[in-house]
Scaffold this active site. Structure first.
Site, PDB file in Angstrom:
ATOM      1  N   GLU A  96       0.800  -1.224   0.000  1.00  0.00           N
ATOM      2  CA  GLU A  96       0.000   0.000   0.000  1.00  0.00           C
ATOM      3  C   GLU A  96       0.835   1.277   0.000  1.00  0.00           C
ATOM      4  O   GLU A  96       0.468   2.253  -0.635  1.00  0.00           O
ATOM      5  CB  GLU A  96      -0.942   0.008   1.220  1.00  0.00           C
ATOM      6  CG  GLU A  96      -2.015  -1.063   1.204  1.00  0.00           C
ATOM      7  CD  GLU A  96      -3.079  -0.830   0.141  1.00  0.00           C
ATOM      8  OE1 GLU A  96      -3.137   0.293  -0.404  1.00  0.00           O
ATOM      9  OE2 GLU A  96      -3.835  -1.772  -0.159  1.00  0.00           O
ATOM     10  N   SER A 367     -49.664 -27.249  37.455  1.00  0.00           N
ATOM     11  CA  SER A 367     -49.118 -27.991  38.599  1.00  0.00           C
ATOM     12  C   SER A 367     -47.631 -27.786  38.812  1.00  0.00           C
ATOM     13  O   SER A 367     -47.104 -28.167  39.864  1.00  0.00           O
ATOM     14  CB  SER A 367     -49.402 -29.484  38.428  1.00  0.00           C
ATOM     15  OG  SER A 367     -50.791 -29.741  38.516  1.00  0.00           O
TER      16      SER A 367
END
Length: 683
Positions: A96, A367
């Protein structure tokens, strides 16, 4: 002579051109000098604009793996330059910006060359951006190709060089650059492509990554592996030219098999989505940040979720639910010792419906609520394991006989005789439960529920015993942790810690821990609830799926099926039903227990089975099942029962034989005397 005249004429003809060229050169040089002077002035006086540098917030599971990134598919995580592989740094600079440490932000030669190419082609074709210029563009500008943008880019690049050191600029660049597939920065890219931190990247991996930003889609090793490999070789060649590596290193790194790219995660960002949503909401409450800052502030949120257990939960629901039905399910599992939420499934398909049913407070637990009732009754000694009530159709009067309640058992099945607490829990006898709440008082049950962490609305009426008031699966799992943890309840916890980008701790969990029940009571209740898996119990059909000590309770209403249970390691609540409260079928009502059993076994696979530890204050004695009294040698049946010390029976059974009576006096030896003695007793 003619030649001299010709040369003289040519000189006279060339003088105006040379003068014009000289003036043009002078003008051009002056313009460049003035431009550079103006640029220098602007660099000194114009501040940098606010950088657009959002960083995704990461959510981690208990093992440090990323569950989600909270920035709309953007994955970014900032790390220091020292935490990035030197190979990646060298590869990036080589391909780069080879003169990065030499220029001041602008490569003048490259810029002039790019301008000349653009003039020749009458278009904006060429670029010669330095690494600093690329950073300036990414931070402050758009990517449109205009001269105005290029001037601003040069200005901001020079300003960056003036403001930051070279290493700081390089660090910002490597954390900002786009590497494809929604990831920004070296750290996120390293984890996506190779499943490792950026500091651990090898030379081949670094060369591959460094080549991607030139064309993230074109050079993606997932989309175009051949092009990615070609680009990798280009980067390696550039590194050779700069002296960063030798030709031999480049050849070795460029060989096939020098790196291995891991597959893209399926449905990225959708791991434990219901839990992630819950954590996101909690984090917003804890840190008090707005939604944008939470998503883009670069936080690290460390959670309690166990990915292995989460997978077990999701698979259990998928295996045990019909594929051609709109029947829904929810599961939440908590470590009783710590309160850590280990797994959470809020529904069968988050993409279709993100509503988290784990927190739905519109479902009656049926229950499965009874253990809370019996915990209160045992605590107040309103009942013991051998307290007996008749199992038969019964009418109950309450509120000074102003109201009548007539409960019934499932399918109107009754024992039509007296039963004890163990049998009542095993068979889920409703008449026994209502007898218990009438003996105890509904307010005591509500008080126990509050102590166990249930906050939903509960009314003091007899039907409370049968779980007629809606609670959430989350509340039920939280309540049952106290039964599993020797009576200690730890506040459920999902987030352990939140830190900012620099690692500063913004929030840390300190869950509240409280002894709710005595260890003896918790053990006795757990021992009773293990009977659910015995022959004749409501959980017997899944008993073969369980290989470790487990306690639990099923619950069924017209529209809901539950199973809430636990081992010493996990307390889990499972709900099954329809979103709109439609009635469930008999087959659908039996799906919760298998989900619980399959999840529990798979979640704890590899974990040694541990029994519920027997604490002090617990006694076990043999009783006669018919009377609930201490068994005598003549009792034809006996059962071992566990009690809170001091509540065990002290009277011995006298129903069978006379072995526990006072020894009979020796009677007369004669036949007539024995007859008279017998007659006297009969009289």
């Amino acid at each position: 002579m003619s030649r001299e005249i010709t040369r003289s004429a040519r000189k006279r003809r060339d003088r105006p051109f040379l003068r014009r060229f000289g003036w043009l050169a002078l003008f051009g040089s002056t313009a460049i000098i003035l431009t550079l002077a103006a640029l220098a002035f602007l660099v000194r006086t114009v501040p940098l604009p606010a950088a657009s540098f959002p960083q995704s917030t990461q959510i981690y599971d208990s093992g440090g793996r990323v569950l989600a990134s909270l920035q709309g598919g953007v994955d970014r995580r900032t790390v220091a330059l020292r935490d990035i592989s030197p190979w990646l740094i060298k590869a990036t600079l080589a391909v780069e910006d080879r003169r990065f440490y030499e220029h001041s932000g602008l490569d003048v030669k490259g810029l002039m060359r790019a301008a000349w190419v653009d003039v020749r082609h009458l278009s904006k074709e060429q670029g010669a951006s330095t690494l600093t210029q690329q950073l300036a563009r990414n931070l402050y500008l758009s990517h449109e190709r205009t001269w105005k943008r290029k001037v601003k880019e040069a200005l901001y690049a020079a300003k960056l060089e003036q403001t930051f050191s070279k290493d700081q600029i390089l660090e910002m660049y490597l954390n900002q650059i786009y590497y494809g597939h929604g990831v920004y920065g070296a750290e996120a890219a390293a984890r996506l492509y190779f499943g490792k931190a950026a500091k651990d990247l090898t030379l081949p991996e670094s060369a591959l990554l460094a080549g991607i930003p030139k064309g993230p889609s074109y050079y993606s090793p997932h989309l175009h592996p051949d092009q990615a490999r070609t680009r990798q070789r280009t980067v390696l060649q550039a590194m050779t030219e700069t002296g960063a590596i030798t030709s031999r290193q480049a050849n070795d790194a460029g060989r096939s098999g020098s790196y291995r790219v891991q597959p893209l995660p399926k449905d990225k960002g959708r791991v434990a989505p219901y839990f992630v949503d819950y954590v996101r909401k909690l984090a917003a409450d804890r840190v008090q940040w707005d939604e944008r800052l939470l998503s883009e502030g670069g936080l690290q949120i460390y959670t309690t979720l166990d990915s292995k257990m989460q997978q077990a939960a999701e698979e259990a629901i998928e295996h045990r639910m019909p594929s051609d039905s709109d029947l829904q399910a929810a599961l939440v599992s908590i470590d009783p010792a710590t309160g850590y939420i280990k797994a959470m499934v809020g529904g069968r398909d988050y993409a279709k419906n993100p509503f988290n049913r784990v927190f739905a407070t519109t479902r009656q637990p049926g229950s499965s609520f009874k253990p809370i009732l019996y915990a209160a009754a045992l605590d107040e000694q309103a009942v013991t394991p051998v307290t007996r009530f008749r199992s038969e159709p019964t009418v109950f009067y309450y509120d000074n006989y102003r109201h009548v309640y007539t409960p019934s058992n499932f399918n109107d099945r009754y024992f039509n005789g007296e039963i004890g607490l163990r049998q009542a829990i095993r068979s889920s006898d409703n008449i026994y439960a209502v007898n218990t709440i009438m003996q105890l008082g509904p307010q005591e049950v509500i008080s126990m529920a509050r102590r166990l962490g249930i906050t939903s609305k509960l009314d003091p009426v007899p039907s409370l015993a049968l779980g007629t008031f809606p609670v959430s699966p989350y509340e039920m799992a939280s309540a049952f942790t106290a039964f599993a943890a020797s009576g200690t309840r730890v506040e459920p916890t999902a987030i352990l810690k939140i830190t900012d980008q620099s690692g500063r701790v913004l929030y840390e969990a300190h869950p509240r821990k409280e002894q709710i029940l005595s260890p003896a009571l918790a053990y006795v209740l757990s021992d009773l609830m293990r009977s659910v898996f015995d022959t004749g119990g409501t959980g017997h059909r899944v008993s073969r799926m369980l290989t470790r000590p487990t306690a639990g309770k099923s619950g069924t209403t017209m529209s809901d099926a539950w199973f809430v249970g636990y081992t010493p390691e996990l307390a889990t609540s499972v709900w099954v039903g329809h979103d709109r409260g439609r009635a469930i079928s008999s087959v659908e009502s039996h799906r919760a227990a298998p989900i619980f059993a399959e999840f529990t076994e798979h979640a704890l696979a590899g974990v040694p089975a541990h029994p519920f530890s027997v604490p002090e204050g617990v006694v076990s004695v043999d009783i006669d099942p018919d009377t609930g009294l201490l068994a005598s040698p003549d009792c034809p049946r006996r059962a071992r029962e566990t009690f809170i010390a001091g509540t065990e029976p002290t009277e011995k059974c006298s129903l069978h034989g006379r072995s526990e009576q006072v020894p009979e006096e020796r009677g007369p030896s004669s036949w007539w005397g024995r007859m008279r003695h017998w007659w006297g007793h009969k009289a």
